[in-house]
Design a protein around this motif. Structure first.
Motif, short mmCIF file in Angstrom:
data_model
loop_
_atom_site.label_atom_id
_atom_site.label_comp_id
_atom_site.label_asym_id
_atom_site.label_seq_id
_atom_site.Cartn_x
_atom_site.Cartn_y
_atom_site.Cartn_z
N THR A 60 0.94 -1.14 -0.09
CA THR A 60 0.02 -0.03 0.03
C THR A 60 0.82 1.17 0.06
O THR A 60 0.64 2.23 -0.74
CB THR A 60 -0.89 -0.07 1.23
OG1 THR A 60 -1.49 -1.20 1.25
CG2 THR A 60 -2.07 1.19 1.12
N ASP A 152 0.31 -2.94 -10.81
CA ASP A 152 0.34 -3.63 -9.32
C ASP A 152 0.51 -5.00 -9.61
O ASP A 152 -0.46 -5.66 -10.00
CB ASP A 152 -1.05 -3.38 -8.94
CG ASP A 152 -1.03 -4.05 -7.46
OD1 ASP A 152 -0.28 -4.63 -7.03
OD2 ASP A 152 -2.08 -3.39 -6.63
N LYS A 181 1.76 -13.41 0.32
CA LYS A 181 2.05 -13.13 -1.19
C LYS A 181 3.09 -14.31 -1.50
O LYS A 181 3.35 -15.03 -0.90
CB LYS A 181 2.69 -11.75 -1.15
CG LYS A 181 1.77 -10.59 -0.98
CD LYS A 181 0.40 -10.64 -1.76
CE LYS A 181 -0.89 -9.96 -1.20
NZ LYS A 181 -0.88 -8.52 -1.32
C1 LIG Z 1 -1.51 -7.24 -0.99
C2 LIG Z 1 -2.11 -6.50 -2.37
C3 LIG Z 1 -1.71 -4.93 -2.03
C4 LIG Z 1 -1.46 -4.52 -0.78
O1 LIG Z 1 -0.39 -4.93 -0.40
P1 LIG Z 1 0.12 -4.69 1.32
O2 LIG Z 1 1.63 -5.07 1.51
O3 LIG Z 1 -0.76 -5.74 2.08
O4 LIG Z 1 -0.11 -3.17 1.72
C5 LIG Z 1 -2.09 -4.04 -3.26
N1 LIG Z 1 -2.64 -4.87 -4.26
C6 LIG Z 1 -2.59 -6.10 -4.70
C7 LIG Z 1 -3.11 -6.49 -5.85
C8 LIG Z 1 -2.37 -6.98 -3.57
O5 LIG Z 1 -2.67 -8.14 -3.80
#
Ligand SMILES: *Cc1c(COP(=O)(O)O)cnc(C)c1O
Length: 353
Positions: A60, A152, A181
């Motif tokens: 984020t 993203d 992730k």
């Molecule tokens: C997990 C995720 C985020 C946010 O990442 P964080 O590390 O949890 O802040 C943003 N975009 C996508 C597509 C995600 O899967």
């Protein structure tokens, strides 16, 4: 009914290498951002074929800084896929800009380029292309929208579009290393780019200390133990991805003939299966409860579509509404054992329809 322990939806893959790397970082006495963070940035940039990266405390935060570094601010609009993680909404809002959701293709769950074009206005300053669940978005068509693309790649590290790794293909790419992730630092993220000025802007905004002026900055830094964990995980990423591919192939084969639709992979793109999202004809909720009763923790892959947070008419987002109503994410991660894969398939077959 099963007496076996439930199969969790997500589980990080951690080993002795990871523990040793974190222990060495702690023993070094340097805990705050230092040489391991720089090494992690260089290793990730090299992996993605881009000149540089800026490590931060979350995905984020990486999205927030990517937008700020592009000059996005109050009065601007940013296009986001409506079937996506709420992090996008928060990152756009934090810049003062307005998030403008556009519908997704319910076959791939990725942003529909025509819907993105329709969502575009004179105020649009950027578009966030999420590579949904590990499948690259249609970057060629999205480039035609005519605004800077923030990739993203939080769910798609290692995926390829036209043979090239995603993350390094737009103006700026964003990664997340959250615990669920493809690889993890606990919490963490990075933005990568070929644009030196953009990287410098993000680097400046990442920390507040010893600055020449008082413009708003943040404390978004990653720690040394986290970076050490990231380096250890990155060294094993190819093995993680190969294991996910093998499980996905087994799921695809095992679901053949069932009415559950396996993920679609258009030509020219590779899927890294951060999530294995299947779609049935029946609604997701009863299916999730049936899987849970059989010891399989499945999830809706998106908690709530972004247009619903914004109070926009659901009828304007038919692809997202279809996905949200019917898509279910099955457990998939490197430490999922073959007998667990079989249990997931057996449970899924019993809920088919
Ligand atoms: C997990 C995720 C985020 C946010 O990442 P964080 O590390 O949890 O802040 C943003 N975009 C996508 C597509 C995600 O899967």
């Amino acid at each position: 009914m099963t007496t076996l322990p439930p199969i969790p939806h997500s589980r990080p893959t951690l080993g002795e290498q990871d523990c040793a790397a974190v222990a060495a970082a702690v023993a070094s006495g340097q805990l705050a951002q230092g040489p391991r963070v720089a090494e992690f940035e260089q290793a990730m940039a090299a992996r993605l074929g881009v000149p540089g990266g800026v490590a931060v405390s979350s995905g984020t935060a990486a999205l927030h800084l990517a937008l700020l570094a592009l000059g996005v601010g109050a009065g601007d609009e940013v296009i986001v896929p409506s079937y996506a993680c709420a992090a996008l909404l928060h990152a756009v809002r934090a810049t003062g800009a307005l998030p403008c959701p556009a519908d997704v293709d319910p076959a791939t769950f990725d942003l529909d380029p025509d819907a993105a074009k329709r969502a575009c206005s004179a105020r649009t300053r950027a578009l966030i292309a999420v590579h949904a669940f590990g499948l690259p978005a249609d970057l060629g068509a999205l480039a035609g929208v005519g605004v800077p693309v923030v990739e993203d790649a939080a769910q798609a590290l290692g995926a390829r579009y036209g043979g090239r790794p995603v993350g390094g293909l737009g103006r700026v790419g964003v990664l997340s290393f959250y615990a669920t992730k493809l690889m993890t630092t606990g919490e963490g993220g990075m933005l990568v780019s070929g644009d030196a000025a953009l990287l410098a802007a993000a680097r400046d905004l990442r920390e507040y200390d010893q600055k020449p002026d008082d413009r708003p900055r943040f404390n978004y830094k990653l720690t040394e133990p986290a970076a050490a964990l990231g380096l250890a995980q990155l060294a094993r990423l190819d093995g993680f991805l190969a294991r996910r591919q093998a499980i996905a192939a087994r799921y695809r084969q095992g679901l053949a003939g069932a009415v559950l639709e396996p993920p679609r992979v258009p030509p020219g793109r590779t899927h890294v299966y951060h999530r294995y999202v299947v779609k049935g004809r029946a609604p997701a909720e009863p299916r999730l409860r049936a899987l849970e009763a059989r010891g399989v923790q499945a999830r809706r892959p998106v908690f709530r579509p972004l247009h619903r947070y914004l109070g926009l008419a659901p009828e304007a987002f038919p692809g997202t509404e279809e996905a949200w109503a019917r898509a279910v994410s099955l457990p998939i991660y490197p430490s999922l054992r073959p007998e667990e894969v079989d249990r997931v398939l057996a449970a899924a077959a019993e809920t088919a329809g």
